[in-house]
Design an enzyme around this catalytic site. Structure first.
Site, PDB file in Angstrom:
ATOM      1  N   SER A 128       0.831  -1.187   0.000  1.00  0.00           N
ATOM      2  CA  SER A 128       0.000   0.000   0.000  1.00  0.00           C
ATOM      3  C   SER A 128       0.881   1.259   0.000  1.00  0.00           C
ATOM      4  O   SER A 128       1.726   1.419  -0.874  1.00  0.00           O
ATOM      5  CB  SER A 128      -0.962  -0.038   1.199  1.00  0.00           C
ATOM      6  OG  SER A 128      -1.943   0.956   1.113  1.00  0.00           O
ATOM      7  N   ASP A 166      -8.783  -4.301  -6.408  1.00  0.00           N
ATOM      8  CA  ASP A 166      -8.313  -3.372  -5.384  1.00  0.00           C
ATOM      9  C   ASP A 166      -9.181  -2.116  -5.402  1.00  0.00           C
ATOM     10  O   ASP A 166      -9.199  -1.373  -6.378  1.00  0.00           O
ATOM     11  CB  ASP A 166      -6.854  -3.013  -5.671  1.00  0.00           C
ATOM     12  CG  ASP A 166      -6.193  -2.223  -4.537  1.00  0.00           C
ATOM     13  OD1 ASP A 166      -6.928  -1.607  -3.741  1.00  0.00           O
ATOM     14  OD2 ASP A 166      -4.954  -2.212  -4.476  1.00  0.00           O
ATOM     15  N   HIS A 171      -7.093  -5.467  -2.058  1.00  0.00           N
ATOM     16  CA  HIS A 171      -5.926  -4.645  -1.708  1.00  0.00           C
ATOM     17  C   HIS A 171      -4.996  -5.327  -0.720  1.00  0.00           C
ATOM     18  O   HIS A 171      -3.777  -5.282  -0.886  1.00  0.00           O
ATOM     19  CB  HIS A 171      -6.426  -3.320  -1.125  1.00  0.00           C
ATOM     20  CG  HIS A 171      -5.344  -2.352  -0.770  1.00  0.00           C
ATOM     21  ND1 HIS A 171      -4.614  -1.674  -1.718  1.00  0.00           N
ATOM     22  CD2 HIS A 171      -4.850  -1.949   0.450  1.00  0.00           C
ATOM     23  CE1 HIS A 171      -3.734  -0.881  -1.128  1.00  0.00           C
ATOM     24  NE2 HIS A 171      -3.852  -1.030   0.186  1.00  0.00           N
TER      25      HIS A 171
END
Length: 427
Positions: A228, A320, A355
């Protein structure tokens, strides 16, 4: 029923192992065609309870092998050897927004596997199981050493593999939620890589990140892994750092989009400048992926991966909902093609994965509570219910597959072998 309860045999092998190690659940000594439920229960360190269960029908020999036999229903269906782990979910009545994360890696995750008569979906605490076994899953293998680091204002933990070393090293960076998260670094050390988990959202980040100074670490063989927002720092270090020359880098669910002349705080502020692009789904979960869309063409707004000189592995989920990781990966691929260094790039892209691509068998959280990090005392901390995306089965496949390939990637590029002209992996 009492006689049957006494003779049912439940075994789990291995009953102790690493978190990314598969185990086999075998039920024996039941009648052919016997309907049963295999149930997993875990109470996390925060006091919250998690469960998973699956419905099976015994074979003609009076047995069920979870690794081979199909589940007829429950928290997963079909043949899923580790479904009892990756489909764990908060028990009914739990608070919303929970995400399972092991905080104390020096203790195991203790999961109770039980067998119940019939195909149950609820009320397990009110039933007496036919058999039960406690399974231990560890992030730290025997002999792995955990060393807290606080010098220079850093908040970090170094995990050294068992043995005399020296070992290749890796900096492990999580996302924008901050805090020190250790379990992935501990698991990497269990596979022979000295890994340092770093809370990089501190003023020391610009001065200290990339320095892994320890007599048992090979300073010439250092990698970075970011998830991330951690990919923002990882890509910047890989391309621009004068402190360290990385042997390779792994970026999971992130982007190269950022003001390249800005600090970490300024990068986060730049994302907030696009807050008007925030969307919400029907459950009012926050969708942030559009904050970086469309991918800019302005070279000053993204890391120039065309200058990259070390192998790069990108891991992205095509569902995502937090970052435009797939679109970013495709743009990076185009940039590297134009620059002539595409041979350094490997992209692992997974349909219907979200994600939070974590180590294998980690329960997926399609949405969970997320605390933002404040850049100033006046801003304060905000809690959002964030949509991460991902369909459970596809996400589990992505976690297992990408972890295996990530370990191969790291072992090859952190080894003493010479790097070939074409560093792409064909898995």
């Amino acid at each position: 029923m009492d006689r049957k309860r006494c003779c049912v045999k439940l075994s789990v092998h291995p009953s102790r192992g690493l978190m990314d190690e598969k185990f086999t659940v075998l039920v024996q000594n039941v009648l052919p065609g016997f309907q049963l439920t295999v149930y997993a229960f875990y109470k996390c360190e925060g006091g919250y309870s998690w469960e998973a269960f699956a419905h099976y029908t015994a074979s003609a020999t009076g047995a069920v092998n979870v690794s081979e036999d199909p589940s007829r229903g429950g928290t997963y269906s079909g043949v899923e050897p580790m479904g009892l782990m990756w489909s764990l979910r908060p028990v009914p009545g739990s608070k919303s927004g929970l995400r399972m994360r092991k905080m104390n890696v020096q203790t195991p995750m203790e999961v109770t596997i039980s067998v119940y008569q019939g195909h149950l979906t609820e009320g397990f605490v009110d039933q007496v199981p036919l058999a039960a076994v406690v399974v231990e899953r560890w992030y730290m293998a025997p002999g792995v050493r955990r060393i807290p680091i606080t010098e220079g204002g850093l908040t970090a933990t170094l995990f050294l593999p068992s043995g005399p070393g020296p070992f290749p090293g890796l900096l492990d960076l999580w996302g924008g939620g901050g805090k020190l998260v250790e379990y992935r670094a501990a698991l990497l050390a269990s596979h022979g890589i000295a890994a340092m988990a770093l809370d990089y959202l501190t003023p020391q980040i610009t001065k200290e990140t990339g320095k892994m100074q320890h007599p048992q670490i090979l300073g010439s063989r250092i990698a970075m892994l970011g998830l991330s927002f951690g990919t923002s720092v990882t890509l910047r270090m890989a391309v621009y750092s004068q402190v360290i020359k990385l042997r390779c880098a792994v970026c999971i669910s992130g982007s190269h989009v950022q003001p390249i002349d800005g600090s970490v705080a300024q990068i986060m502020t730049s994302f907030n400048d696009n807050a008007d692009k925030t969307r919400f789904n029907e459950e009012q979960h926050v969708i942030w992926r559009d904050l970086l869309m469309p991918i800019p063409t302005d070279a000053s707004l993204k890391v120039d991966v065309g200058r990259l000189r070390c192998p790069l592995l990108l891991v992205v989920g095509e569902d995502d909902q937090n970052w435009p990781s797939y679109e970013s990966a495709m743009d990076m691929k185009e940039m590297m093609q134009r620059a002539g260094n595409e041979h350094l790039l490997t992209v692992l892209s997974y349909p219907n994965a979200g994600h939070l691509i974590e180590p294998p068998f980690t329960p997926s959280a399609r949405a969970s509570a997320f605390k933002t990090i404040s850049n100033t005392p006046q801003t304060g901390v905000c809690v959002f219910m964030v949509l991460w995306g991902g369909e459970p089965v596809a996400h589990s496949v992505a976690q297992e597959d990408s972890w295996r390939k990530t370990l191969v990637f790291l072992r090859v590029h952190l080894s003493s072998w010479a790097i070939s002209p074409d560093s792409r992996f064909i898995f």
